[in-house]
Design a protein around this motif. Structure first.
Motif, PDB file in Angstrom:
ATOM      1  N   ALA A  37       0.981  -1.246   0.046  1.00  0.00           N
ATOM      2  CA  ALA A  37       0.048   0.026   0.037  1.00  0.00           C
ATOM      3  C   ALA A  37       0.860   1.379   0.127  1.00  0.00           C
ATOM      4  N   GLN A  38       1.955   1.287   0.772  1.00  0.00           N
ATOM      5  CA  GLN A  38       2.746   2.449   0.865  1.00  0.00           C
ATOM      6  C   GLN A  38       3.283   2.527  -0.521  1.00  0.00           C
ATOM      7  N   ALA A  39       4.025   1.478  -1.234  1.00  0.00           N
ATOM      8  CA  ALA A  39       4.597   1.457  -2.360  1.00  0.00           C
ATOM      9  C   ALA A  39       3.893   1.867  -3.473  1.00  0.00           C
ATOM     10  N   LEU A  44       5.019   8.647  -2.728  1.00  0.00           N
ATOM     11  CA  LEU A  44       5.900   8.021  -1.863  1.00  0.00           C
ATOM     12  C   LEU A  44       7.475   8.630  -2.368  1.00  0.00           C
ATOM     13  N   TRP A  45       7.554   8.883  -3.880  1.00  0.00           N
ATOM     14  CA  TRP A  45       9.232   8.982  -4.305  1.00  0.00           C
ATOM     15  C   TRP A  45       9.341  10.671  -3.888  1.00  0.00           C
ATOM     16  N   ASP A  46       8.498  11.602  -3.095  1.00  0.00           N
ATOM     17  CA  ASP A  46       8.836  12.610  -2.981  1.00  0.00           C
ATOM     18  C   ASP A  46       9.889  12.595  -1.889  1.00  0.00           C
ATOM     19  N   THR A  55      10.617   0.038  -0.636  1.00  0.00           N
ATOM     20  CA  THR A  55      10.620  -0.617  -1.829  1.00  0.00           C
ATOM     21  C   THR A  55      11.511  -2.076  -1.313  1.00  0.00           C
ATOM     22  N   SER A  56      12.725  -1.684  -0.643  1.00  0.00           N
ATOM     23  CA  SER A  56      13.907  -2.742  -0.304  1.00  0.00           C
ATOM     24  C   SER A  56      13.144  -3.609   0.898  1.00  0.00           C
ATOM     25  N   LYS A  57      12.372  -3.094   1.649  1.00  0.00           N
ATOM     26  CA  LYS A  57      11.988  -4.019   2.719  1.00  0.00           C
ATOM     27  C   LYS A  57      10.755  -4.590   1.906  1.00  0.00           C
ATOM     28  N   LEU A  58      10.284  -4.264   1.216  1.00  0.00           N
ATOM     29  CA  LEU A  58       8.841  -4.730   0.673  1.00  0.00           C
ATOM     30  C   LEU A  58       9.578  -5.992  -0.288  1.00  0.00           C
ATOM     31  N   SER A  59      10.625  -5.973  -1.192  1.00  0.00           N
ATOM     32  CA  SER A  59      11.065  -6.947  -1.762  1.00  0.00           C
ATOM     33  C   SER A  59      11.766  -8.048  -0.981  1.00  0.00           C
ATOM     34  N   HIS A  60      12.558  -7.619   0.227  1.00  0.00           N
ATOM     35  CA  HIS A  60      13.058  -8.587   1.091  1.00  0.00           C
ATOM     36  C   HIS A  60      11.878  -9.664   1.700  1.00  0.00           C
TER      37      HIS A  60
END
Length: 368
Positions: A37-39, A44-46, A55-60
């Motif tokens: 949801a955050q991604a 987000l990219w502000d 994004t790193s935590k989500l991927s992990h």
């Protein structure tokens, strides 16, 4: 199925069930949905740094959830595979091989559940320094750096080199680099200590056997929550020109940075970034990591004093690499050994990492 096969599958099921209790796949799935949801938030990219963390935590977490699910599915498939082999009156060799592979994968993943220390989930800063042994020690330090960078490459971890100080004849005096990736600190922290090499020296005209040493230091990357504040008046900043092997200039400006923390005498250098500002920022991260580790060691010493234990259970000289007169790499803490040093030096150190993590947990349980 044979009784021994059934017993083995039951044992694997018990181990995997314990892993699942620790990992908590349901809670992980909830966390993945939150991160997704955050991604998907267009704002987000502000904040690029925060976006990278999300994004790193989500991927992990997606990878971890997928891995646990795959292990469970493979385990559930095995009884069916044995049954089909028996019904078709076929050899079970391939199924036996899959069971052995699954055991190795479950045991390797079990080690991950042991990485529950305060900083274990972080990325790792590695410092390597040549010690006793002259030119052989400098060459040995460079061999160790290659070993760790090869391990990182095979594991899919990016490496950023902050600083290398080359020796005059061969090898390196020291090197500092970061291994990116979740849990790289927890995994590699068991590598800290003195590494000893015994071989016929390639730098000795008489072909004599030489023993040389190198020191490995492993630190967790510092995060903003660590509150490692360093007043500016405690740091001396020196700038100089970067240099490569043999003193060859690789930079025509004074972009390399040396930081000296005057209260402790800790010195950190960085010369591999393109600008002085970038080098200073990288050097500051390493200095903060060293001060964080110093703080942890002081706290540990206080606890040991309270327990009446002044000994250092982690030890110092931790592994021997013998290339002559026989071939062997042996961990002096765990007694884990491999008779093919070339593979170890090419980055195949997972067996040493796993045995080291299990040893550390056993030591911690003794102390508690």
């Amino acid at each position: 199925m044979q009784p021994d096969v059934t017993a083995d599958l039951n044992e694997l099921d018990a181990t995997l069930t314990t892993i699942e209790k620790v990992m908590d796949p349901e809670a992980m799935a909830d966390r993945v949905r939150e991160l997704e949801a955050q991604a998907s938030d267009p704002t987000l990219w502000d904040d690029p740094e925060h976006a990278q963390q999300v994004t790193s935590k989500l991927s992990h977490m997606q990878a971890e959830l997928r891995k646990v699910g795959e292990l469970r599915q493979r385990l559930e498939d095995l009884p069916v595979m044995y049954q089909l082999a028996e019904e078709e009156d076929e050899s079970t060799d391939l199924v036996d091989e899959e069971r052995r592979d699954l055991r190795a994968d479950i045991e390797a993943y079990e080690v991950k559940t042991m990485l529950s220390g305060e900083y274990d989930a972080r990325e790792a800063v590695i410092n390597i320094r040549s010690a006793a042994g002259g030119v052989d020690a400098a060459d040995w330090a460079e061999m160790l750096m290659r070993m760790y960078t090869r391990w990182a490459e095979k594991a899919g971890h990016k490496v950023d080199i902050y600083d290398i100080s080359y020796a005059e004849e061969a090898g390196i005096k020291s090197a500092t680099f970061v291994v990116h990736g979740d849990y790289t600190y927890g995994t590699l922290s068991v590598e800290q200590g003195t590494h000893r090499l015994v071989r016929i020296s390639p730098f000795d005209n008489q072909g004599r056997r030489q023993t040389s040493f190198a020191e490995v230091e492993v630190l967790p990357v510092v995060e903003t929550t660590d509150h490692i504040d360093i007043p500016d008046n405690e740091i001396r900043v020196d700038v100089y020109r970067s240099s490569g092997p043999g003193g060859q200039s690789v930079n025509t400006t004074d972009s390399a940075v040396r930081l000296t923390h005057e209260p402790t005498g800790i010195v950190v250098t960085c010369q591999n970034e393109k600008s002085q500002i970038q080098n200073k920022a990288s050097a500051m991260r390493v200095l903060q990591a060293k001060l964080l580790e110093r703080k942890r060691q002081e706290e540990r010493a206080e606890l040991d004093a309270l327990k009446g234990d002044g000994s250092n259970s982690w030890g110092n000289q931790m592994r021997s690499y013998v290339l002559h007169p026989y071939q062997m790499v042996k961990d002096l803490r765990t007694n884990f050994e491999v008779n093919d040093p070339s593979k170890v030096l090419d980055g195949e150190i997972d067996g040493f990492l796993e045995s080291g993590i299990r040893w550390r947990m056993a030591e911690q349980q003794k102390e508690s």
